[in-house]
Design a protein around this motif. Structure first.
Motif, PDB file in Angstrom:
ATOM      1  N   LEU A 214    -129.291 -18.124   2.758  1.00 34.59           N
ATOM      2  CA  LEU A 214    -129.645 -18.431   1.370  1.00 34.59           C
ATOM      3  C   LEU A 214    -130.816 -19.399   1.255  1.00 34.59           C
ATOM      4  O   LEU A 214    -131.229 -19.740   0.142  1.00 34.59           O
ATOM      5  N   ASP A 215    -131.307 -19.869   2.414  1.00 32.63           N
ATOM      6  CA  ASP A 215    -132.452 -20.783   2.418  1.00 32.63           C
ATOM      7  C   ASP A 215    -132.164 -22.022   1.555  1.00 32.63           C
ATOM      8  O   ASP A 215    -132.956 -22.409   0.695  1.00 32.63           O
ATOM      9  N   CYS A 216    -131.011 -22.603   1.806  1.00 30.59           N
ATOM     10  CA  CYS A 216    -130.597 -23.790   1.050  1.00 30.59           C
ATOM     11  C   CYS A 216    -129.778 -24.666   1.984  1.00 30.59           C
ATOM     12  O   CYS A 216    -128.991 -24.158   2.791  1.00 30.59           O
ATOM     13  N   SER A 217    -129.948 -25.981   1.885  1.00 30.73           N
ATOM     14  CA  SER A 217    -129.289 -26.880   2.834  1.00 30.73           C
ATOM     15  C   SER A 217    -127.769 -26.813   2.728  1.00 30.73           C
ATOM     16  O   SER A 217    -127.211 -26.569   1.651  1.00 30.73           O
ATOM     17  N   TYR A 218    -127.133 -27.048   3.869  1.00 33.79           N
ATOM     18  CA  TYR A 218    -125.665 -27.067   3.930  1.00 33.79           C
ATOM     19  C   TYR A 218    -125.085 -28.036   2.914  1.00 33.79           C
ATOM     20  O   TYR A 218    -124.133 -27.722   2.199  1.00 33.79           O
ATOM     21  N   SER A 219    -125.648 -29.252   2.834  1.00 34.42           N
ATOM     22  CA  SER A 219    -125.078 -30.277   1.947  1.00 34.42           C
ATOM     23  C   SER A 219    -125.164 -29.852   0.486  1.00 34.42           C
ATOM     24  O   SER A 219    -124.223 -30.059  -0.283  1.00 34.42           O
ATOM     25  N   THR A 220    -126.287 -29.239   0.097  1.00 37.98           N
ATOM     26  CA  THR A 220    -126.441 -28.782  -1.295  1.00 37.98           C
ATOM     27  C   THR A 220    -125.431 -27.691  -1.623  1.00 37.98           C
ATOM     28  O   THR A 220    -124.771 -27.719  -2.665  1.00 37.98           O
ATOM     29  N   LEU A 221    -125.300 -26.725  -0.711  1.00 36.88           N
ATOM     30  CA  LEU A 221    -124.354 -25.626  -0.927  1.00 36.88           C
ATOM     31  C   LEU A 221    -122.927 -26.140  -0.998  1.00 36.88           C
ATOM     32  O   LEU A 221    -122.153 -25.781  -1.903  1.00 36.88           O
ATOM     33  N   ALA A 222    -122.548 -27.001  -0.042  1.00 38.78           N
ATOM     34  CA  ALA A 222    -121.171 -27.488   0.027  1.00 38.78           C
ATOM     35  C   ALA A 222    -120.829 -28.361  -1.172  1.00 38.78           C
ATOM     36  O   ALA A 222    -119.736 -28.252  -1.741  1.00 38.78           O
ATOM     37  N   ASN A 223    -121.752 -29.224  -1.570  1.00 42.35           N
ATOM     38  CA  ASN A 223    -121.496 -30.095  -2.720  1.00 42.35           C
ATOM     39  C   ASN A 223    -121.340 -29.279  -4.002  1.00 42.35           C
ATOM     40  O   ASN A 223    -120.457 -29.554  -4.821  1.00 42.35           O
ATOM     41  N   PHE A 224    -122.206 -28.290  -4.184  1.00 44.37           N
ATOM     42  CA  PHE A 224    -122.102 -27.421  -5.364  1.00 44.37           C
ATOM     43  C   PHE A 224    -120.774 -26.663  -5.347  1.00 44.37           C
ATOM     44  O   PHE A 224    -120.103 -26.537  -6.382  1.00 44.37           O
ATOM     45  N   TYR A 225    -120.394 -26.178  -4.190  1.00 40.90           N
ATOM     46  CA  TYR A 225    -119.132 -25.433  -4.074  1.00 40.90           C
ATOM     47  C   TYR A 225    -117.944 -26.324  -4.421  1.00 40.90           C
ATOM     48  O   TYR A 225    -117.022 -25.900  -5.130  1.00 40.90           O
ATOM     49  N   GLN A 226    -117.983 -27.565  -3.925  1.00 40.08           N
ATOM     50  CA  GLN A 226    -116.880 -28.483  -4.195  1.00 40.08           C
ATOM     51  C   GLN A 226    -116.798 -28.847  -5.680  1.00 40.08           C
ATOM     52  O   GLN A 226    -115.713 -28.921  -6.254  1.00 40.08           O
ATOM     53  N   ARG A 227    -117.958 -29.069  -6.308  1.00 45.74           N
ATOM     54  CA  ARG A 227    -117.973 -29.543  -7.688  1.00 45.74           C
ATOM     55  C   ARG A 227    -117.775 -28.429  -8.715  1.00 45.74           C
ATOM     56  O   ARG A 227    -117.139 -28.636  -9.746  1.00 45.74           O
ATOM     57  N   GLN A 228    -118.335 -27.254  -8.444  1.00 47.31           N
ATOM     58  CA  GLN A 228    -118.353 -26.212  -9.455  1.00 47.31           C
ATOM     59  C   GLN A 228    -117.454 -25.015  -9.149  1.00 47.31           C
ATOM     60  O   GLN A 228    -116.856 -24.446 -10.068  1.00 47.31           O
ATOM     61  N   CYS A 229    -117.363 -24.633  -7.893  1.00 45.03           N
ATOM     62  CA  CYS A 229    -116.633 -23.401  -7.556  1.00 45.03           C
ATOM     63  C   CYS A 229    -115.136 -23.631  -7.354  1.00 45.03           C
ATOM     64  O   CYS A 229    -114.307 -22.909  -7.935  1.00 45.03           O
ATOM     65  N   LEU A 230    -114.783 -24.612  -6.542  1.00 48.54           N
ATOM     66  CA  LEU A 230    -113.372 -24.828  -6.233  1.00 48.54           C
ATOM     67  C   LEU A 230    -112.524 -25.130  -7.467  1.00 48.54           C
ATOM     68  O   LEU A 230    -111.404 -24.602  -7.583  1.00 48.54           O
ATOM     69  N   PRO A 231    -112.974 -25.966  -8.412  1.00 47.16           N
ATOM     70  CA  PRO A 231    -112.148 -26.206  -9.609  1.00 47.16           C
ATOM     71  C   PRO A 231    -111.842 -24.918 -10.367  1.00 47.16           C
ATOM     72  O   PRO A 231    -110.740 -24.743 -10.890  1.00 47.16           O
ATOM     73  N   ARG A 232    -112.805 -24.003 -10.426  1.00 49.93           N
ATOM     74  CA  ARG A 232    -112.573 -22.744 -11.139  1.00 49.93           C
ATOM     75  C   ARG A 232    -111.648 -21.820 -10.357  1.00 49.93           C
ATOM     76  O   ARG A 232    -110.831 -21.101 -10.938  1.00 49.93           O
ATOM     77  N   LEU A 233    -111.768 -21.841  -9.032  1.00 52.31           N
ATOM     78  CA  LEU A 233    -110.840 -21.070  -8.208  1.00 52.31           C
ATOM     79  C   LEU A 233    -109.411 -21.573  -8.379  1.00 52.31           C
ATOM     80  O   LEU A 233    -108.463 -20.787  -8.484  1.00 52.31           O
ATOM     81  N   ARG A 234    -109.268 -22.895  -8.395  1.00 54.79           N
ATOM     82  CA  ARG A 234    -107.929 -23.469  -8.542  1.00 54.79           C
ATOM     83  C   ARG A 234    -107.330 -23.130  -9.904  1.00 54.79           C
ATOM     84  O   ARG A 234    -106.144 -22.861 -10.017  1.00 54.79           O
ATOM     85  N   LYS A 235    -108.155 -23.182 -10.945  1.00 49.17           N
ATOM     86  CA  LYS A 235    -107.658 -22.838 -12.282  1.00 49.17           C
ATOM     87  C   LYS A 235    -107.190 -21.388 -12.317  1.00 49.17           C
ATOM     88  O   LYS A 235    -106.145 -21.072 -12.893  1.00 49.17           O
ATOM     89  N   PHE A 236    -107.967 -20.503 -11.700  1.00 46.44           N
ATOM     90  CA  PHE A 236    -107.565 -19.099 -11.631  1.00 46.44           C
ATOM     91  C   PHE A 236    -106.224 -18.973 -10.908  1.00 46.44           C
ATOM     92  O   PHE A 236    -105.330 -18.240 -11.349  1.00 46.44           O
ATOM     93  N   GLY A 237    -106.087 -19.663  -9.772  1.00 44.74           N
ATOM     94  CA  GLY A 237    -104.842 -19.601  -9.016  1.00 44.74           C
ATOM     95  C   GLY A 237    -103.654 -20.103  -9.811  1.00 44.74           C
ATOM     96  O   GLY A 237    -102.557 -19.523  -9.765  1.00 44.74           O
ATOM     97  N   LYS A 238    -103.861 -21.195 -10.567  1.00 46.61           N
ATOM     98  CA  LYS A 238    -102.766 -21.727 -11.378  1.00 46.61           C
ATOM     99  C   LYS A 238    -102.416 -20.778 -12.512  1.00 46.61           C
ATOM    100  O   LYS A 238    -101.232 -20.571 -12.826  1.00 46.61           O
TER     101      LYS A 238
END
Length: 243
Positions: A214-238
């Protein structure tokens, strides 16, 4: 990070500096071990009032030193970043005063030993949560009626239970409210929540491969995933009763 250590804590970047420039990353004293340096940073952090700029700056310096020390427990699991995030919050809340647990006692252990104990417990929690659906599937299979009995040969097969993974994948692809496809990394509209979640669903693509693809740093990808993606995944799971 605010005064009460609420929400998420993102470790400082390697290029972050305090108000005194390189002072926040000054080397150890010649006769000072890593453990002694960390102990000194703990004392200096807690010497400032809660919520003060000096407390925050010294806390960030302590986190950098812990990361640089090589003494923090590491393992290659998909939930390590989540467990580590909880560990940083635990450190912030209980280093100088016991807010959510017992206050750190330097007379009992080194700060990295104390943190690793907490981190390993959180990893165990995530592991148990991850295997619970699989255990349920195994139990369900184990108690199915043996189809070799003639009496049930002509019974209709029970409907397939939609696998959690496939249902999650369909939810991401459908993106009914267009939220997953709209939220993206700053200045990278191509790197959306939808893209990252799909790449991280099992069998997940490791972060180093994503960094290259994706031509994007690991830290940027991981931080975005933690802040934006995981909360929405958890809400879906709940919402679906999985969590």
């Amino acid at each position: 990070m605010n005064a009460t250590c609420r929400g998420r804590y993102l470790p400082p970047n390697a290029n972050d500096r305090g108000v005194n420039g390189d002072e926040s990353r000054r080397p150890r004293e010649p006769s000072e071990s890593i453990e002694e340096q960390l102990a000194r940073f703990v004392v200096e952090t807690c010497s400032h009032p809660p919520g003060s700029l000096k407390r925050r700056q010294n806390f960030n310096r302590l986190v950098r030193a812990i990361l640089d020390s090589g003494k923090l427990w590491r393992e290659n699991t998909p939930y390590y970043a989540d467990a580590l995030q909880q560990t940083w919050l635990y450190l912030c809340r209980n280093l100088c005063q016991g807010t959510t647990g017992a206050k750190y006692d330097p007379h009992k252990s080194q700060v990295t030993t104390w943190l690793n104990q907490y981190l390993k417990r959180r990893l165990q929690d995530f592991y148990l949560a991850a295997i619970r659906p699989e255990k349920q599937r195994v139990y369900s299979t184990a108690f199915q009626i043996d189809p070799s009995f003639n009496e049930i040969d002509n019974l209709p097969a029970p409907p397939d239970i939609p696998p959690i993974l496939e249902e999650t994948r369909q939810w991401v692809l459908a993106d009914a409210n267009r939220e997953l496809g709209r939220i993206h990394i700053k200045s990278r509209p191509d790197l959306t929540c939808q893209v990252l979640i799909l790449r991280r669903l099992p069998p997940e693509t490791d972060w180093k491969t994503l960094e290259r693809d994706l031509d994007c740093s690991y830290s940027t990808l991981a931080n975005f995933y933690q802040r934006q993606c995981l909360p929405r995944l958890r809400k879906f799971g709940k919402d679906r009763g999985y969590l």
